[in-house]
Write an enzyme that holds these catalytic residues in place. Structure first.
Site, PDB file in Angstrom:
ATOM      1  N   LYS A  43       0.851  -1.210   0.000  1.00 28.53           N
ATOM      2  CA  LYS A  43       0.000   0.000   0.000  1.00 28.53           C
ATOM      3  C   LYS A  43       0.871   1.239   0.000  1.00 28.53           C
ATOM      4  CE  LYS A  43       0.873   1.379   4.441  1.00 28.53           C
ATOM      5  NZ  LYS A  43       1.662   2.547   4.794  1.00 28.53           N
ATOM      6  N   ASP A  48      -2.873  -1.821   9.544  1.00 33.56           N
ATOM      7  CA  ASP A  48      -2.926  -1.827   8.070  1.00 33.56           C
ATOM      8  C   ASP A  48      -3.504  -3.124   7.507  1.00 33.56           C
ATOM      9  OD1 ASP A  48      -1.733   0.674   7.907  1.00 33.56           O
ATOM     10  OD2 ASP A  48       0.288  -0.127   7.635  1.00 33.56           O
TER      11      ASP A  48
END
Ligand code: ATP
Length: 316
Positions: free
Chosen positions: A22, A152
């Site tokens: 990401k 996350d």
């Protein structure tokens, strides 16, 4: 060794899952809380830099074994501290499964690079375990396990583009049009996420820090598929702290600006620097410029958004 019985009959022998890295298009960090954590508002995008993780049954009594392969192996633990091992152990405990497993992680996501490689492997493990043991976990069950493993991890289950709130673990998908092209300047030495947050707190001491909110302009740029507009509003509150701990990152950013990147920022807690470019040709030009600048370790190209953790192979 033979596969154990599963909830829905015949279980596979091994499952391979591909999971993306990401970047944070927005990372806004609220004031430090009493427990030392911060409320965040972040806009995640999953990009085409992947780890591949395979889980197979191990011999009885062997426990969870981790093997790391690929071009990003330095500093990745191959014991219980690996986030994939933690995820597997949590699922074995929850579903009362024998924890004799062989996990192989082929890593391409930079380690400690602010791209959530460890969290990605945890998300991949959840998806692989679900398939290997035919657990038929609901999305909510997966997300609950994910959030316990790290803030996350829930995003990397879904991928795409999403707004994260709370600790970054409460995910709402964001509407995004088109494909964005990224050039990533990678460092050979990572930055510790806790150290970067600590430096952020030190730099903001005595300052009035407001509660973070999602950027309207940024979300509108994504909705319109407008890379030019997006490039102007990329923002990361951890960037000053990453610069403070690694001053040379400023030079990397300058190279990108000079070669016409639409926007640039440190990814998450760094030290990866992400440059948004207009297309693949522009990506190639900037890659060459960065490589010859002498200020970066290596360079990768990627596009986003891409899918979250996904089964790519099942062996019966
Ligand atoms: P984030 O952006 O989520 O804070 P990061 O991308 O900066 O993380 P990671 O690559 O996730 O950092 O690694 C941080 C540390 O986690 C590593 O230095 C390593 O010690 C540990 N770690 C545990 N499991 C893994 C894994 N599967 N892959 C990489 N690192 C792992």
């Amino acid at each position: 060794m033979s596969a154990p019985a599963s909830r829905s009959g015949r279980a596979p022998q091994s499952v391979a899952v591909r999971v993306p890295a990401k970047i944070n298009l927005q990372l806004s960090v609220g004031p430090v809380e009493a427990d030392g954590y911060h409320n965040l508002v972040t806009v995640f995008q999953a990009i085409s830099l992947f780890d591949d993780l395979t889980i197979a049954y191990g011999d009885a009594g062997s426990g969870i074994k981790i093997s790391i392969t690929g071009d990003q192996t330095h500093g990745v633990p191959s014991d219980v501290n690996n986030l994939a091992a933690k995820a597997a152990a949590a699922i074995c405990a929850k579903y009362e499964l024998a924890d004799d497993l062989e996990i192989t992680i082929n890593k391409s996501i930079p380690v400690a690079g602010g791209m959530a490689g460890g969290s990605a492997d945890a998300a991949a493990t959840i998806v692989a375990m679900d398939s290997l043991f035919a657990l038929d976990m609901s999305r909510d069950e997966m997300t609950e396990i994910a959030a316990d493993l790290g803030s996350d991890v829930p995003f990397l289950l879904s991928g795409g583009t999403a707004v994260g709130t709370g600790r970054g673990d409460q995910i709402t998908q964001a509407l995004s049009r088109g494909t964005y092209h990224w050039v990533l300047a990678l460092s050979t030495v990572g930055l510790s996420t806790p150290a970067v947050y600590k430096e952020c707190d030190r730099l903001r001491e005595g300052m009035d820090v407001v509660e973070p909110v999602a950027s309207d302009v940024l979300l509108k740029a994504l909705l319109a598929g407008d890379a030019q507009a997006l490039g102007k509003v990329l923002t990361n509150d951890l960037q000053p702290a990453a610069f403070s701990l690694r001053p040379a990152l400023r030079l990397v950013l300058d190279v990108g600006k000079e070669y016409g990147a639409l926007g640039s920022l440190v990814s998450g807690s760094g030290p990866t620097v992400a440059f948004l470019v207009g297309d693949e040709d522009h990506a190639l030009d900037l890659t060459v410029a960065l490589m010859s600048s002498g200020v970066v370790g290596s360079v990768a190209r990627a596009y986003g958004p891409v899918h979250g953790a996904k089964v790519i192979d099942v062996k019966n």
